[in-house]
Structure formats: C-alpha cells, structure tokens
Design a protein around this motif. Structure first.
Motif, PDB file in Angstrom:
ATOM      1  N   ALA A  22       0.837  -1.191   0.000  1.00 12.74           N
ATOM      2  CA  ALA A  22       0.000   0.000   0.000  1.00 12.74           C
ATOM      3  C   ALA A  22       0.876   1.247   0.000  1.00 12.74           C
ATOM      4  CB  ALA A  22      -0.921   0.008   1.220  1.00 12.74           C
ATOM      5  N   TYR A  23       0.265   2.374  -0.322  1.00 14.11           N
ATOM      6  CA  TYR A  23       0.955   3.657  -0.296  1.00 14.11           C
ATOM      7  C   TYR A  23       0.036   4.645   0.417  1.00 14.11           C
ATOM      8  CZ  TYR A  23       2.679   8.177  -2.014  1.00 14.11           C
ATOM      9  OH  TYR A  23       3.131   9.467  -2.100  1.00 14.11           O
ATOM     10  N   GLY A  24       0.603   5.393   1.344  1.00 17.80           N
ATOM     11  CA  GLY A  24      -0.214   6.350   2.081  1.00 17.80           C
ATOM     12  C   GLY A  24       0.618   7.369   2.819  1.00 17.80           C
ATOM     13  N   MET A  25      -0.047   8.346   3.389  1.00 20.61           N
ATOM     14  CA  MET A  25       0.621   9.381   4.169  1.00 20.61           C
ATOM     15  C   MET A  25      -0.402  10.057   5.070  1.00 20.61           C
ATOM     16  SD  MET A  25       1.233  11.945   0.928  1.00 20.61           S
ATOM     17  CE  MET A  25       2.346  12.997   1.842  1.00 20.61           C
ATOM     18  N   ALA A  26       0.075  10.706   6.113  1.00 17.83           N
ATOM     19  CA  ALA A  26      -0.816  11.326   7.099  1.00 17.83           C
ATOM     20  C   ALA A  26      -1.732  12.363   6.456  1.00 17.83           C
ATOM     21  CB  ALA A  26       0.007  11.972   8.210  1.00 17.83           C
ATOM     22  N   GLU A  27      -1.226  13.067   5.433  1.00 18.23           N
ATOM     23  CA  GLU A  27      -2.018  14.115   4.786  1.00 18.23           C
ATOM     24  C   GLU A  27      -3.211  13.579   4.013  1.00 18.23           C
ATOM     25  OE1 GLU A  27       2.160  15.855   5.126  1.00 18.23           O
ATOM     26  OE2 GLU A  27       1.204  13.904   4.864  1.00 18.23           O
ATOM     27  N   SER A  28      -3.260  12.275   3.824  1.00 18.58           N
ATOM     28  CA  SER A  28      -4.398  11.673   3.137  1.00 18.58           C
ATOM     29  C   SER A  28      -5.086  10.642   4.018  1.00 18.58           C
ATOM     30  CB  SER A  28      -3.952  11.002   1.827  1.00 18.58           C
ATOM     31  OG  SER A  28      -5.062  10.620   1.057  1.00 18.58           O
ATOM     32  N   THR A  29      -4.894  10.735   5.260  1.00 21.93           N
ATOM     33  CA  THR A  29      -5.504   9.946   6.362  1.00 21.93           C
ATOM     34  C   THR A  29      -6.173   8.627   5.963  1.00 21.93           C
ATOM     35  OG1 THR A  29      -7.550  11.239   6.164  1.00 21.93           O
ATOM     36  CG2 THR A  29      -5.931  11.967   7.797  1.00 21.93           C
ATOM     37  N   LEU A  30      -5.526   7.672   5.686  1.00 22.62           N
ATOM     38  CA  LEU A  30      -4.097   7.405   5.646  1.00 22.62           C
ATOM     39  C   LEU A  30      -3.763   6.743   4.321  1.00 22.62           C
ATOM     40  CD1 LEU A  30      -1.466   7.474   7.389  1.00 22.62           C
ATOM     41  CD2 LEU A  30      -2.129   5.267   8.242  1.00 22.62           C
ATOM     42  N   ALA A  31      -4.805   6.173   3.691  1.00 19.22           N
ATOM     43  CA  ALA A  31      -4.568   5.388   2.485  1.00 19.22           C
ATOM     44  C   ALA A  31      -4.623   6.234   1.224  1.00 19.22           C
ATOM     45  CB  ALA A  31      -5.586   4.265   2.385  1.00 19.22           C
ATOM     46  N   ILE A  32      -3.768   5.894   0.257  1.00 22.04           N
ATOM     47  CA  ILE A  32      -3.828   6.493  -1.071  1.00 22.04           C
ATOM     48  C   ILE A  32      -4.038   5.401  -2.116  1.00 22.04           C
ATOM     49  CG2 ILE A  32      -2.501   7.729  -2.835  1.00 22.04           C
ATOM     50  CD1 ILE A  32      -1.261   9.400  -0.600  1.00 22.04           C
ATOM     51  N   SER A  33      -3.285   4.319  -1.983  1.00 19.94           N
ATOM     52  CA  SER A  33      -3.485   3.193  -2.916  1.00 19.94           C
ATOM     53  C   SER A  33      -3.253   1.869  -2.195  1.00 19.94           C
ATOM     54  CB  SER A  33      -2.540   3.309  -4.122  1.00 19.94           C
ATOM     55  OG  SER A  33      -1.201   3.078  -3.733  1.00 19.94           O
ATOM     56  N   PHE A  34      -3.917   0.829  -2.700  1.00 17.44           N
ATOM     57  CA  PHE A  34      -3.792  -0.523  -2.152  1.00 17.44           C
ATOM     58  C   PHE A  34      -3.647  -1.526  -3.285  1.00 17.44           C
ATOM     59  CE2 PHE A  34      -6.159   1.122   1.610  1.00 17.44           C
ATOM     60  CZ  PHE A  34      -5.340   0.616   2.613  1.00 17.44           C
ATOM     61  N   SER A  35      -2.853  -2.572  -3.058  1.00 12.53           N
ATOM     62  CA  SER A  35      -2.873  -3.705  -3.980  1.00 12.53           C
ATOM     63  C   SER A  35      -4.088  -4.558  -3.624  1.00 12.53           C
ATOM     64  CB  SER A  35      -1.580  -4.516  -3.868  1.00 12.53           C
ATOM     65  OG  SER A  35      -1.408  -5.000  -2.551  1.00 12.53           O
ATOM     66  N   GLY A  36      -4.455  -5.462  -4.512  1.00 13.02           N
ATOM     67  CA  GLY A  36      -5.653  -6.259  -4.296  1.00 13.02           C
ATOM     68  C   GLY A  36      -5.465  -7.336  -3.240  1.00 13.02           C
ATOM     69  N   LEU A  37      -6.548  -7.674  -2.556  1.00 13.51           N
ATOM     70  CA  LEU A  37      -6.510  -8.733  -1.552  1.00 13.51           C
ATOM     71  C   LEU A  37      -6.118 -10.059  -2.197  1.00 13.51           C
ATOM     72  CD1 LEU A  37      -9.694  -7.930   0.580  1.00 13.51           C
ATOM     73  CD2 LEU A  37      -7.308  -7.618   1.242  1.00 13.51           C
ATOM     74  N   GLY A  38      -5.204 -10.746  -1.563  1.00 12.85           N
ATOM     75  CA  GLY A  38      -4.785 -12.044  -2.057  1.00 12.85           C
ATOM     76  C   GLY A  38      -3.758 -12.008  -3.173  1.00 12.85           C
ATOM     77  N   GLU A  39      -3.364 -10.806  -3.600  1.00  9.00           N
ATOM     78  CA  GLU A  39      -2.389 -10.691  -4.692  1.00  9.00           C
ATOM     79  C   GLU A  39      -0.952 -10.823  -4.200  1.00  9.00           C
ATOM     80  OE1 GLU A  39      -3.033  -7.065  -6.778  1.00  9.00           O
ATOM     81  OE2 GLU A  39      -4.946  -7.686  -7.649  1.00  9.00           O
ATOM     82  N   GLY A  40      -0.726 -10.576  -2.916  1.00 11.46           N
ATOM     83  CA  GLY A  40       0.628 -10.610  -2.391  1.00 11.46           C
ATOM     84  C   GLY A  40       1.448  -9.415  -2.857  1.00 11.46           C
ATOM     85  N   ILE A  41       2.763  -9.500  -2.643  1.00 14.84           N
ATOM     86  CA  ILE A  41       3.657  -8.421  -3.044  1.00 14.84           C
ATOM     87  C   ILE A  41       4.134  -8.650  -4.473  1.00 14.84           C
ATOM     88  CG2 ILE A  41       5.809  -7.213  -2.542  1.00 14.84           C
ATOM     89  CD1 ILE A  41       3.711  -6.839  -0.405  1.00 14.84           C
ATOM     90  N   LYS A  42       3.880  -7.660  -5.327  1.00 13.43           N
ATOM     91  CA  LYS A  42       4.340  -7.726  -6.710  1.00 13.43           C
ATOM     92  C   LYS A  42       5.330  -6.596  -6.946  1.00 13.43           C
ATOM     93  CE  LYS A  42       0.212  -7.326  -8.395  1.00 13.43           C
ATOM     94  NZ  LYS A  42      -0.896  -7.221  -9.369  1.00 13.43           N
TER      95      LYS A  42
END
Length: 270
Positions: A22-42
């Motif tokens: 995932a990618y996020g920051m406090a200024e966007s409380t907290l999430a900006i992007s997520f990979s899909g569930l069950g996809e693992g790390i790509k």
C-alpha cells in the motif's frame, strides 16, 4: 525482506498472498493506494541505468536492475496522477511527482499557510514522492527532495542503501545515503550503523565503496560507520534521511556517536 519473511514462515502455513502493498501518508488519512486482496507483493524489475539517467522505467530481467514495488490502485473515490515540474499530468510509465486528491486529503496544515500553498496546488496534494503508473497501478521510486544528482544523472538514495545492507557488519535497514551540495557539484555521503570489529572498519568501508561502484556506478565520497542506535528515527522506527543529513552538516552526527558511547560506558560502570 517481506518475501524472505514469507519464505521463512512458509513451513508454519503462512501464505505470501496474505501480504498487501500500500501507499499512504498522514495528509491523506491514511490510504492512497492498495494492492488487491490475495495478490501478495508484486514488483517490477527495472533497468537501473534507464531509470537513473533518463527517468524512464524499462522492464529488464538481467544486468544492472532494481525492483520497484507495485503499490496498487487508488483508494475508492480518490484520484492519483503523476506530474512533471510544470504541473502537467504525465502518461503511464513516465516518472514524476505523485499527486493525489479526494475526500480524505487534508485541506491544509494547521497555522502554516506557506506549507499549505506549497503542498496543495489546484486541489492536488503534492506528495514529494517520485513514481510512475503502469496499468493503473502506482510504483513509487523515491523522494523528490532526496534525489542525489551526480554528473548530470539522478540517483535514488534507497537503491544505494539497499546494496549496502548485505555487507557483513552493517546493520540491515540502518543505512542512510544523501548528497551534500558543494558549489556546482554534489558529493555522496553514506552513514551506516556498524556492529563489526573496530579493526575491520577500513576493510568494510572499502567493501562498501566497491559494492556501490559496481552496482550503482558512483563513488561515495564519505562513509561514516556508526554504533547501533545512532541514526535518527521517527517514533514509528522509520529512518530520518533529512535529519541525518542535517546532523552531518552540523557536525553533530559524530558527536552523537561519542555521546552514545559515554552513555553505554556509564551503564556498564553502574
């Protein structure tokens, strides 16, 4: 590191697909992007030379390559884009600054109009991170302000730090690289926490220099080997690259080393 973790605990029925980037920051409380569930790390294997020299992510299997993690797609009801320095939105697979807008994005910084005006422009939050989009997924390369500029080429400090992590005696995950501007040129400084023998420090520095030169193609001007616990971190344990640079420029990074040594000695004596 995450894949090493997954492989280590595979015998305990831990599934690598349970991991989520995932990618996020406090200024966007907290999430900006997520990979899909069950996809693992790509991750995408990228030609390091093309990325450093031209800012273009070209897929490559062998040679001088780096891996860039897929951070997934934007959070629901949010918009994510890549912008150049002129504020133009770039096409896919072009490196630029990651910008985001949506209902979770802050309206500004408390009692700091200057920071608000510099960060939020035309409704877009400028994250200060560099990245690119491919097939709608975000790939983050590094921090815009932390890029090291040597001989007309850009280098990401994270890549320099990564190749040093595997050197014997260096505390993995406790390495910081940054540039110091000296007139028209920029020198490279590397600070690493060291747990090896004192008599092997010079040999370790030579190994660091050789490894970075072979893998990244640049020569480090200064290498500081520091005791464990010396490098500044956030309350969550994240290394503070900018703070390390400030301490070094102020001549306080080494002072902190001697203070830590005196503290440990006092504990031993007591």
């Amino acid at each position: 590191n995450l894949m090493n973790f997954a492989n280590h605990f595979k015998s305990a029925n831990f599934k690598a697909s349970s991991l989520l980037a995932a990618y996020g920051m406090a200024e966007s409380t907290l999430a900006i992007s997520f990979s899909g569930l069950g996809e693992g790390i790509k991750a995408e294997t990228i030609d390091a030379d093309a990325l450093y020299q031209k800012g273009i992510p070209i897929s490559k299997d062998e040679g001088n390559t780096i891996k860039i993690v897929n951070c997934g797609k934007p959070f629901s009801s949010h918009h994510l884009a890549i912008m150049n320095e002129d504020g133009e939105i770039l096409s896919e697979r072009q490196v630029g600054e990651v910008v985001v807008r949506g209902p979770s994005v802050t309206k500004g910084y408390y009692d700091n109009d200057k920071a608000t005006q510099e960060t939020i422009i035309d409704g877009w939050l400028h994250t200060g991170d560099l990245g690119y989009i491919s097939n709608g997924d975000l790939y983050v390369c590094g921090r815009k302000k932390e890029i090291i500029f040597i001989a007309g080429k850009n280098y990401y400090p994270q890549d320099i730090e990564w190749v040093v992590n595997s050197i014997q005696g260096i505390r993995r995950g406790n390495v910081v690289a940054f540039g110091i501007q000296d007139g028209l040129t920029e020198s490279v400084v590397l600070a690493a926490e060291y747990r090896g023998l004192k008599k092997q420090e010079q040999e370790t520095k030579q190994e660091i220099q050789k490894t970075i030169l072979n893998r990244i193609g640049i020569r480090v001007d200064t290498i500081e080997l520091l005791p464990p616990g010396t490098l500044p971190k956030t309350s969550s344990g994240k290394l503070q690259r900018a703070r390390t640079q400030e301490l070094y420029k102020a001549g306080k990074l080494i002072k902190k080393r001697s203070l830590l040594k005196r503290f440990l000695l006092s504990k031993i004596k007591s």
